[in-house]
Every structure is written in C-alpha cells, then in structure tokens.
Design a protein around this motif. Structure first.
Motif, PDB file in Angstrom:
ATOM      1  N   GLY A  74      11.817 -10.838 -21.783  1.00  0.00           N
ATOM      2  CA  GLY A  74      10.639  -9.998 -22.034  1.00  0.00           C
ATOM      3  C   GLY A  74       9.370 -10.726 -21.602  1.00  0.00           C
ATOM      4  N   PHE A  75       8.332  -9.961 -21.276  1.00  0.00           N
ATOM      5  CA  PHE A  75       7.036 -10.543 -20.908  1.00  0.00           C
ATOM      6  C   PHE A  75       5.974  -9.994 -21.864  1.00  0.00           C
ATOM      7  N   PRO A  76       5.118 -10.881 -22.445  1.00  0.00           N
ATOM      8  CA  PRO A  76       4.149 -10.401 -23.440  1.00  0.00           C
ATOM      9  C   PRO A  76       2.953  -9.658 -22.837  1.00  0.00           C
ATOM     10  N   GLU A 115       9.217 -22.225  -8.174  1.00  0.00           N
ATOM     11  CA  GLU A 115       7.854 -21.819  -8.479  1.00  0.00           C
ATOM     12  C   GLU A 115       7.772 -20.312  -8.192  1.00  0.00           C
ATOM     13  N   CYS A 116       6.820 -19.659  -8.818  1.00  0.00           N
ATOM     14  CA  CYS A 116       6.724 -18.193  -8.707  1.00  0.00           C
ATOM     15  C   CYS A 116       6.317 -17.745  -7.290  1.00  0.00           C
ATOM     16  N   THR A 117       6.808 -16.566  -6.917  1.00  0.00           N
ATOM     17  CA  THR A 117       6.413 -15.923  -5.654  1.00  0.00           C
ATOM     18  C   THR A 117       5.746 -14.590  -6.021  1.00  0.00           C
ATOM     19  N   PRO A 118       4.466 -14.633  -6.442  1.00  0.00           N
ATOM     20  CA  PRO A 118       3.855 -13.428  -7.014  1.00  0.00           C
ATOM     21  C   PRO A 118       3.668 -12.280  -6.022  1.00  0.00           C
ATOM     22  N   TRP A 119       3.692 -12.597  -4.710  1.00  0.00           N
ATOM     23  CA  TRP A 119       3.542 -11.535  -3.706  1.00  0.00           C
ATOM     24  C   TRP A 119       4.895 -10.904  -3.339  1.00  0.00           C
ATOM     25  N   PRO A 152      -3.356  -9.896 -10.010  1.00  0.00           N
ATOM     26  CA  PRO A 152      -2.744 -10.676  -8.932  1.00  0.00           C
ATOM     27  C   PRO A 152      -1.223 -10.531  -8.856  1.00  0.00           C
ATOM     28  N   CYS A 153      -0.548 -10.012  -9.913  1.00  0.00           N
ATOM     29  CA  CYS A 153       0.908  -9.898  -9.843  1.00  0.00           C
ATOM     30  C   CYS A 153       1.363  -8.684 -10.637  1.00  0.00           C
ATOM     31  N   TYR A 154       2.664  -8.431 -10.626  1.00  0.00           N
ATOM     32  CA  TYR A 154       3.207  -7.261 -11.308  1.00  0.00           C
ATOM     33  C   TYR A 154       2.915  -7.283 -12.820  1.00  0.00           C
ATOM     34  N   LEU A 155       2.743  -8.499 -13.368  1.00  0.00           N
ATOM     35  CA  LEU A 155       2.643  -8.623 -14.819  1.00  0.00           C
ATOM     36  C   LEU A 155       1.238  -8.891 -15.334  1.00  0.00           C
ATOM     37  N   ILE A 156       0.378  -9.413 -14.464  1.00  0.00           N
ATOM     38  CA  ILE A 156      -1.004  -9.682 -14.886  1.00  0.00           C
ATOM     39  C   ILE A 156      -1.896  -8.662 -14.192  1.00  0.00           C
ATOM     40  N   ASN A 157      -2.767  -8.046 -14.965  1.00  0.00           N
ATOM     41  CA  ASN A 157      -3.618  -7.016 -14.373  1.00  0.00           C
ATOM     42  C   ASN A 157      -5.080  -7.453 -14.383  1.00  0.00           C
ATOM     43  N   LYS A 213      -4.407 -19.106  -9.153  1.00  0.00           N
ATOM     44  CA  LYS A 213      -3.633 -20.296  -9.556  1.00  0.00           C
ATOM     45  C   LYS A 213      -2.478 -19.905 -10.480  1.00  0.00           C
ATOM     46  N   LEU A 214      -1.549 -19.143  -9.891  1.00  0.00           N
ATOM     47  CA  LEU A 214      -0.448 -18.567 -10.654  1.00  0.00           C
ATOM     48  C   LEU A 214       0.765 -19.493 -10.705  1.00  0.00           C
ATOM     49  N   GLY A 215       1.728 -19.122 -11.520  1.00  0.00           N
ATOM     50  CA  GLY A 215       3.001 -19.843 -11.568  1.00  0.00           C
ATOM     51  C   GLY A 215       3.002 -20.975 -12.586  1.00  0.00           C
ATOM     52  N   HIS A 216       4.156 -21.641 -12.714  1.00  0.00           N
ATOM     53  CA  HIS A 216       4.299 -22.704 -13.715  1.00  0.00           C
ATOM     54  C   HIS A 216       3.379 -23.887 -13.435  1.00  0.00           C
ATOM     55  N   PRO A 263      -2.544 -18.906 -18.408  1.00  0.00           N
ATOM     56  CA  PRO A 263      -1.692 -19.020 -19.599  1.00  0.00           C
ATOM     57  C   PRO A 263      -0.500 -18.049 -19.567  1.00  0.00           C
ATOM     58  N   GLU A 264      -0.691 -16.873 -18.921  1.00  0.00           N
ATOM     59  CA  GLU A 264       0.403 -15.888 -18.885  1.00  0.00           C
ATOM     60  C   GLU A 264       1.619 -16.420 -18.132  1.00  0.00           C
ATOM     61  N   CYS A 265       1.375 -17.357 -17.183  1.00  0.00           N
ATOM     62  CA  CYS A 265       2.464 -17.841 -16.324  1.00  0.00           C
ATOM     63  C   CYS A 265       3.284 -18.952 -16.971  1.00  0.00           C
ATOM     64  N   LYS A 266       2.724 -19.567 -18.000  1.00  0.00           N
ATOM     65  CA  LYS A 266       3.341 -20.763 -18.575  1.00  0.00           C
ATOM     66  C   LYS A 266       4.816 -20.530 -18.933  1.00  0.00           C
ATOM     67  N   ASP A 267       5.094 -19.458 -19.613  1.00  0.00           N
ATOM     68  CA  ASP A 267       6.464 -19.225 -20.091  1.00  0.00           C
ATOM     69  C   ASP A 267       7.192 -18.133 -19.320  1.00  0.00           C
ATOM     70  N   CYS A 268       6.558 -17.623 -18.278  1.00  0.00           N
ATOM     71  CA  CYS A 268       7.148 -16.472 -17.572  1.00  0.00           C
ATOM     72  C   CYS A 268       8.338 -16.910 -16.705  1.00  0.00           C
ATOM     73  N   MET A 269       9.438 -16.160 -16.825  1.00  0.00           N
ATOM     74  CA  MET A 269      10.611 -16.415 -15.961  1.00  0.00           C
ATOM     75  C   MET A 269      11.139 -15.084 -15.423  1.00  0.00           C
ATOM     76  N   HIS A 310      12.128 -11.764 -13.291  1.00  0.00           N
ATOM     77  CA  HIS A 310      12.731 -11.560 -11.968  1.00  0.00           C
ATOM     78  C   HIS A 310      11.690 -11.154 -10.936  1.00  0.00           C
ATOM     79  N   SER A 311      10.631 -10.452 -11.365  1.00  0.00           N
ATOM     80  CA  SER A 311       9.647  -9.989 -10.376  1.00  0.00           C
ATOM     81  C   SER A 311       8.907 -11.156  -9.727  1.00  0.00           C
ATOM     82  N   GLY A 312       8.811 -12.290 -10.414  1.00  0.00           N
ATOM     83  CA  GLY A 312       8.168 -13.458  -9.824  1.00  0.00           C
ATOM     84  C   GLY A 312       9.162 -14.456  -9.241  1.00  0.00           C
ATOM     85  N   TYR A 313      10.345 -14.551  -9.863  1.00  0.00           N
ATOM     86  CA  TYR A 313      11.250 -15.656  -9.506  1.00  0.00           C
ATOM     87  C   TYR A 313      12.492 -15.243  -8.722  1.00  0.00           C
ATOM     88  N   GLU A 314      12.874 -13.970  -8.753  1.00  0.00           N
ATOM     89  CA  GLU A 314      13.981 -13.557  -7.860  1.00  0.00           C
ATOM     90  C   GLU A 314      13.556 -13.656  -6.399  1.00  0.00           C
TER      91      GLU A 314
HETATM   92  S1  SF4 Z   1       4.639 -16.596 -13.330  1.00  0.00           S
HETATM   93 FE1  SF4 Z   1       4.990 -14.469 -14.043  1.00  0.00          FE
HETATM   94  S2  SF4 Z   1       2.976 -13.794 -14.780  1.00  0.00           S
HETATM   95 FE2  SF4 Z   1       2.634 -15.599 -13.455  1.00  0.00          FE
HETATM   96  S3  SF4 Z   1       2.291 -14.779 -11.418  1.00  0.00           S
HETATM   97 FE3  SF4 Z   1       4.455 -15.212 -11.565  1.00  0.00          FE
HETATM   98  S4  SF4 Z   1       5.359 -13.259 -12.195  1.00  0.00           S
HETATM   99 FE4  SF4 Z   1       3.154 -13.129 -12.618  1.00  0.00          FE
END
Ligand code: SF4
Length: 340
Positions: free
Chosen positions: A200-202, A252-256, A269-274, A292-295, A300-306, A308-312
């Motif tokens: 889940g994503f908060p 590392e995340c691939t937000p695009w 900037p990404c599917y989860l942050i507006n 400055k997205l990703g781990h 702060p939203e990216c810290k615990d995010c795992m 699929h929309s960012g990491y698959e």
């Molecule tokens: S880590 Fe999650 S919240 Fe952050 S940019 Fe990637 S998909 Fe979006």
C-alpha cells in the motif's frame, strides 16, 4: 509465463530498442485515469475524494489516444475511479487495440456482469480485477460486504468467455501472510492468467492512514508471503521486481516509467505524488529531476515506497538494458522456482 509471448516480445523489443538507441528515460505503462468516480469507497484509495464536479468529469476517448501516441508506451493500465462507469470505455479500449497497445483495465468488477457484453476477448486486452484478499479481507478493504463474491463471479464469467483476466492485490501492513497465501491459491484456482501485488502507498487523501507499510516491514512481510511459493502461483511481475520486494535486489525508482495521464493532464512528478499537472509527457520528463525522487532522493513520500509503478520499470529496464540485468533476472527466477 504471466503474459502471452507476443506481449513479452513487444515489451522486450521496445525496451531493448530504447537501450540500443541510448534513450534512458521512456515509459513502459501509461497509467490512465479517465475519471475519478467510483462505485466503491476503499480504505486505501486516494483518488475518490475529489469534489462532485470533478468526480462527474469524463475524459474524451480522443484525449486518451493522443496521450498514448505522444508518450509511446507499449502498455496502458486504465484505472480511475471505476473505468466501467465511463460511457466511452468500450470504444476507448478498441482505439488502444487498433494502436496495438496492451491494455489492463483495472476494475472492482462490481458491475462487470452487467457490462461484459460490451467487450470482446482480445489478446491485447485484459481485465485487471481488484481483489485485496480472501473474502473477509477484501470486503473490509473495499468497505462493502459481498464485494468479493461479486468480483469472483465476474472473474469466473470473464474466464469462461475467453477474456484474459488478471488480479490486483494491495497488501497493507496488517496483512496476515497465511491469508495472503490462501488468497493466491484461491485466485489461481479461478483460472486467472496472473496476479499483480503491491504494497500500500499512504496517499494523503486516503481515509485510513495507519495501514500502510514501512520499507523494512514491507520486505519482512513479502519474504513471509513469497517464501516457498506454490508452483501454481503466477505473478504478473518480473522476477527481479519480486526479488526487490523481498529485499534480495536493490533498485532506484524509475518515476517516468509508469506516468499517469488523467482528466487534468500528466501528473507530476510521479503516479503517487501529486504536485499538479503538465500538458505533455515531454514536459513531465523535463521537470522530474527537480523533485529528487526515489530512495536516494529527499522526498519523504519516497522513503518507504516500493510500489510497482516506480520499481517494476526499474526491474524491466535492468533486465533488457544489459546482459548482467538479464543474468540477474534468470538467477532470481531460478531462486524463486527452487523455493517452490
Ligand atoms: S519512490 Fe514511489 S513515491 Fe517516490 S517517485 Fe518513486 S514511485 Fe513515486
């Protein structure tokens, strides 16, 4: 194999083609939100809290086609809101099929039996049915007694009619690993093609904020869920992404990679942050670095995010971007099967 060979080949060709051309940033799946209105009120959803005038808006099908043509992604995931409510959905899907795009229509399936005659089975088209767990877990998650039963009946009918059917399961921090495993057994027994899973994503708008996972807990939970997998389980994910969920592979995340186009435009900037919207995918790419997205970033939203929309997309780009990535995927697949 979770997807037909033709789909796997299309994605591989697309990713390898970009890699050869030196294109580093490209979309894999366009996340389409053609409306925000829904017929359920799920506890973890951050999409349905808009005011009425926004919930009543519908994206014209031509806008959806223009968006996929502009970004060029080989796949589209149609969410929302509930896509089956959209009056132009059958035509919108046909337009994507005509453009040879692979489509997952993410639906809660509550009205699928009423609408199913409007759709035809096609290798490019799959129903992605939301099922968060066994009956009591799913009904609680979507706030509706009997929702699981309706979704299961819809899956059975869609499978019987020859549709491609997959499921989407969001796993929250209160999940019981044994019940999740039971859910996988039950789901595969329905004859689905594959299952998608996501922590889940908060979303700040979601009604319940205490159910989302922290990264360490996510890894512990997915290790328990995916250890000794049943050989019948098929996941609609790359082996490298499943290894990432279990903490066996760093990315590392691939937000695009899974950009979101909605009734407002391209979400940045990404599917989860507006943080508002831009008119084109190109503009999204141009502004993304400033966040400055990703781990390794600062959000702060990216810290615990795992998710699929960012990491698959990170896993897919790794697999098709280098010989080493392909070897890593083969190793993860072998490990997964060995434990089955
Ligand atoms: S880590 Fe999650 S919240 Fe952050 S940019 Fe990637 S998909 Fe979006």
């Amino acid at each position: 194999m979770a997807v037909p060979i033709s789909q796997a080949m299309t994605v591989a060709k697309y990713a390898i083609g970009n890699s050869i051309k030196g294109v580093k940033r490209y979309p894999l799946v366009m996340m389409l939100e053609p409306l925000f209105q829904c017929n359920l009120n799920c506890v973890g959803c951050g999409k349905i809290q808009y005011p009425r005038e926004i919930l009543e808006k519908r994206m014209p099908k031509e806008d959806a086609w223009a968006a996929i043509e502009e970004c060029g992604a080989p796949m589209v995931s149609i969410a929302g809101g509930e896509p089956l409510i959209h009056p132009e959905m059958p035509e919108m899907i046909q337009g994507f099929i005509d453009r040879k795009k692979y489509i997952y229509m993410c639906t809660n399936a509550q009205i699928l039996l009423k609408k199913i005659d409007l759709y035809k089975p096609n290798k490019f088209f799959s129903f992605g049915i939301h099922l968060d767990g066994v009956e009591e877990v799913h009904d609680k998650s979507v706030n509706k007694l009997g929702a699981h039963k309706i979704a299961v009946e819809a899956i059975e009918e869609a499978v019987k009619r020859g549709f491609r059917v997959t499921t989407n399961t969001t796993i929250f921090n209160n999940a019981d690993p044994e019940l999740v495993r039971k859910h996988f057994d039950e789901t595969m027994a329905l004859g689905v093609e594959g299952m998608m899973i996501s922590p889940g994503f908060p979303y700040e708008k979601a009604a319940s904020q205490d159910i989302f996972l922290e990264r360490k807990k996510t890894v512990e939970l997915f290790r328990k869920i995916l250890s000794n997998p049943d050989p019948k389980w098929v996941f609609n994910h790359s082996p490298s992404f499943l290894a990432f969920l279990k903490g066996e592979q760093e990315y590392e995340c691939t937000p695009w990679g899974n950009p979101c186009y909605s009734i407002f435009g391209w979400q940045k900037p990404c599917y989860l942050i507006n943080d508002g919207y831009v008119k084109t995918y190109k503009e999204l790419l141009e502004c993304i670095d400033q966040y400055k997205l990703g781990h390794n970033g600062t959000r702060p939203e990216c810290k615990d995010c795992m998710l699929h929309s960012g990491y698959e997309p990170s896993a897919v780009c790794d697999i098709f971007g280098s010989f080493g990535g392909m070897m890593r995927a083969a190793k993860h697949m072998r490990n997964f099967k060995k434990r089955a």
